[in-house]
Write a protein that holds these residues in place. Structure first.
Motif, mmCIF file in Angstrom:
data_model
loop_
_atom_site.group_PDB
_atom_site.id
_atom_site.type_symbol
_atom_site.label_atom_id
_atom_site.label_comp_id
_atom_site.label_asym_id
_atom_site.label_seq_id
_atom_site.Cartn_x
_atom_site.Cartn_y
_atom_site.Cartn_z
ATOM 1 N N GLU A 112 93.560 20.871 21.729
ATOM 2 C CA GLU A 112 94.109 20.250 22.936
ATOM 3 C C GLU A 112 93.170 19.173 23.470
ATOM 4 O OE1 GLU A 112 96.564 21.877 26.759
ATOM 5 O OE2 GLU A 112 94.731 22.956 26.232
ATOM 6 N N ALA A 113 91.860 19.452 23.481
ATOM 7 C CA ALA A 113 90.883 18.485 23.976
ATOM 8 C C ALA A 113 90.797 17.260 23.070
ATOM 9 C CB ALA A 113 89.513 19.147 24.098
ATOM 10 N N VAL A 114 90.854 17.482 21.767
ATOM 11 C CA VAL A 114 90.780 16.373 20.820
ATOM 12 C C VAL A 114 92.016 15.480 20.926
ATOM 13 C CG1 VAL A 114 90.920 15.837 18.350
ATOM 14 C CG2 VAL A 114 89.174 17.411 19.192
ATOM 15 N N LEU A 115 93.200 16.078 20.997
ATOM 16 C CA LEU A 115 94.421 15.273 21.121
ATOM 17 C C LEU A 115 94.417 14.475 22.420
ATOM 18 C CD1 LEU A 115 97.124 17.749 19.767
ATOM 19 C CD2 LEU A 115 96.153 15.746 18.604
ATOM 20 N N GLY A 168 84.691 16.294 9.891
ATOM 21 C CA GLY A 168 84.127 17.463 10.546
ATOM 22 C C GLY A 168 85.226 18.418 10.975
ATOM 23 N N SER A 169 84.857 19.414 11.757
ATOM 24 C CA SER A 169 85.808 20.454 12.166
ATOM 25 C C SER A 169 86.162 20.341 13.634
ATOM 26 C CB SER A 169 85.208 21.834 11.900
ATOM 27 O OG SER A 169 86.040 22.850 12.412
ATOM 28 N N VAL A 170 87.456 20.350 13.905
ATOM 29 C CA VAL A 170 87.909 20.397 15.292
ATOM 30 C C VAL A 170 87.498 21.721 15.941
ATOM 31 C CG1 VAL A 170 89.969 20.570 16.758
ATOM 32 C CG2 VAL A 170 89.845 18.810 14.981
ATOM 33 N N GLY A 171 87.676 22.833 15.209
ATOM 34 C CA GLY A 171 87.636 24.110 15.890
ATOM 35 C C GLY A 171 86.613 25.134 15.483
ATOM 36 N N VAL A 191 83.729 16.041 21.013
ATOM 37 C CA VAL A 191 84.473 16.284 22.243
ATOM 38 C C VAL A 191 84.080 17.638 22.838
ATOM 39 C CG1 VAL A 191 86.769 16.521 23.265
ATOM 40 C CG2 VAL A 191 86.406 14.926 21.356
ATOM 41 N N ALA A 192 83.680 17.629 24.104
ATOM 42 C CA ALA A 192 83.415 18.882 24.802
ATOM 43 C C ALA A 192 84.740 19.548 25.177
ATOM 44 C CB ALA A 192 82.584 18.618 26.051
ATOM 45 N N TYR A 193 84.783 20.881 25.127
ATOM 46 C CA TYR A 193 85.983 21.618 25.517
ATOM 47 C C TYR A 193 85.553 23.008 25.961
ATOM 48 C CZ TYR A 193 85.779 24.453 21.271
ATOM 49 O OH TYR A 193 85.387 25.349 20.303
ATOM 50 N N ASN A 194 86.509 23.823 26.336
ATOM 51 C CA ASN A 194 86.202 25.163 26.832
ATOM 52 C C ASN A 194 85.944 26.115 25.656
ATOM 53 O OD1 ASN A 194 85.932 27.538 28.220
ATOM 54 N ND2 ASN A 194 87.914 27.441 29.258
ATOM 55 N N HIS A 195 84.781 25.950 25.013
ATOM 56 C CA HIS A 195 84.473 26.782 23.849
ATOM 57 C C HIS A 195 84.226 28.240 24.236
ATOM 58 C CE1 HIS A 195 80.552 25.133 25.217
ATOM 59 N NE2 HIS A 195 80.108 26.350 24.939
ATOM 60 N N GLU A 196 83.871 28.478 25.496
ATOM 61 C CA GLU A 196 83.675 29.858 25.945
ATOM 62 C C GLU A 196 84.994 30.632 25.894
ATOM 63 O OE1 GLU A 196 81.001 31.480 26.596
ATOM 64 O OE2 GLU A 196 79.460 29.929 26.783
ATOM 65 N N ALA A 197 86.089 29.978 26.253
ATOM 66 C CA ALA A 197 87.395 30.639 26.195
ATOM 67 C C ALA A 197 87.779 30.961 24.758
ATOM 68 C CB ALA A 197 88.458 29.751 26.844
ATOM 69 N N ALA A 198 87.507 30.023 23.855
ATOM 70 C CA ALA A 198 87.795 30.275 22.438
ATOM 71 C C ALA A 198 86.943 31.423 21.914
ATOM 72 C CB ALA A 198 87.545 29.007 21.628
ATOM 73 N N ALA A 199 85.665 31.428 22.281
ATOM 74 C CA ALA A 199 84.758 32.487 21.831
ATOM 75 C C ALA A 199 85.195 33.850 22.360
ATOM 76 C CB ALA A 199 83.334 32.175 22.260
ATOM 77 N N SER A 200 85.707 33.872 23.576
ATOM 78 C CA SER A 200 86.157 35.122 24.175
ATOM 79 C C SER A 200 87.289 35.744 23.364
ATOM 80 C CB SER A 200 86.610 34.882 25.617
ATOM 81 O OG SER A 200 87.100 36.069 26.202
#
Length: 264
Positions: free
Chosen positions: A26-29, A186-189, A233-242
């Motif tokens: 979502e952040a990348v798009l 590279g990797s989006v996710g 791109v910075a994004y909510n990686h904490e939510a993904a990690a959760s």
């Protein structure tokens, strides 16, 4: 979806290795929308991961008219998974249960590779094998860029000016003696991982950012030139990690938070 109609393209946004990370996608798009891009290409490994496979699929479907998509090795592994493989892999079990049948059939329909136009070619790993690292040798356990001769051999005769690939999760641009430019977006996710095939090795980007690449064709009196920009791109990686923790993958959570492979 695949928008396979050939058209004049000046700027391409290359995304790859989303690995079910809908937050990063979502952040990348959103970032791409502000950059005057003519075409988005998705280089595979899309829905495999302990985050949000079906939500990732639904987000991609909302943008299906804008994206050319090919499959990666782990897309193939999802729809080729046997009952035993699903039973013995809790992450695969989660993915198969989360995905709709439509999503799995969509992955099955994706092409192995694709020529965007006469200049630009897409593959996930190499032009002949979705499991081969095109640019990196990992015999030492760490990625080292291959020499030109080896890379050209792995291209298997593909002579496009620009080759876009993924698979390693390491953003990289390499110009060959042939004049060809190879870009790994590279990797989006999923910014870091460890694998034991063909030998144990680590791929790490050392930051939690989502990665993608912009490739621009610049017309000059000497002909076409290709400019590459790697975007973080910075994004909510904490939510993904959760979500990965809820699905029992502490290794993924550590990678998403740090861009590093978790210590043993």
């Amino acid at each position: 979806m695949n928008n396979l109609e050939k058209k004049q393209i000046t700027t391409i946004a290359a995304i790859s290795d989303i690995h079910s990370n809908v937050y990063a996608l979502e952040a990348v798009l959103a970032d791409i929308r502000h950059r005057g891009v003519d075409q988005i290409v998705n280089l595979g490994d899309i829905l495999y991961g302990p985050i949000a496979p079906n939500a990732t699929y639904e987000l991609l479907m909302a943008h299906q008219d804008d994206i050319i998509t090919i499959r990666g090795n782990q897309d193939r592994q999802i729809y080729e998974a046997t009952t035993a493989e699903i039973t013995n892999n809790p992450t695969m079990d989660f993915i198969v249960k989360d995905l709709s049948k439509k999503a799995i059939e969509w992955m099955r329909s994706l092409p192995f590779d694709y020529h965007v136009n006469e200049d630009v070619y897409l593959c996930h790993g190499s032009p002949t094998d979705d499991m081969t690292y095109l640019l990196e040798d990992i015999e030492t356990g760490q990625p080292i860029v291959r020499n030109d001769e080896t890379i050209l051999a792995l291209l298997g005769g593909i002579d496009s000016a620009v080759i876009l690939c993924g698979h390693t999760h390491i953003p990289r641009t390499v110009m060959l003696a042939s004049g060809q430019t190879i870009v790994n977006s590279g990797s989006v996710g999923y910014p870091a991982y460890e694998d034991n095939l063909p030998i144990i090795h680590k791929m790490q980007t050392y930051s939690p950012h989502a990665s993608y690449a912009l490739i621009k064709c610049i017309e000059t009196q000497q002909g076409k030139q290709w400019q590459t920009e790697h975007i973080k791109v910075a994004y909510n990686h904490e939510a993904a990690a959760s979500l990965t923790l809820k699905n029992g993958r502490e290794d993924w959570a550590f990678a998403l938070k740090t861009g590093r492979v978790a210590p043993v």
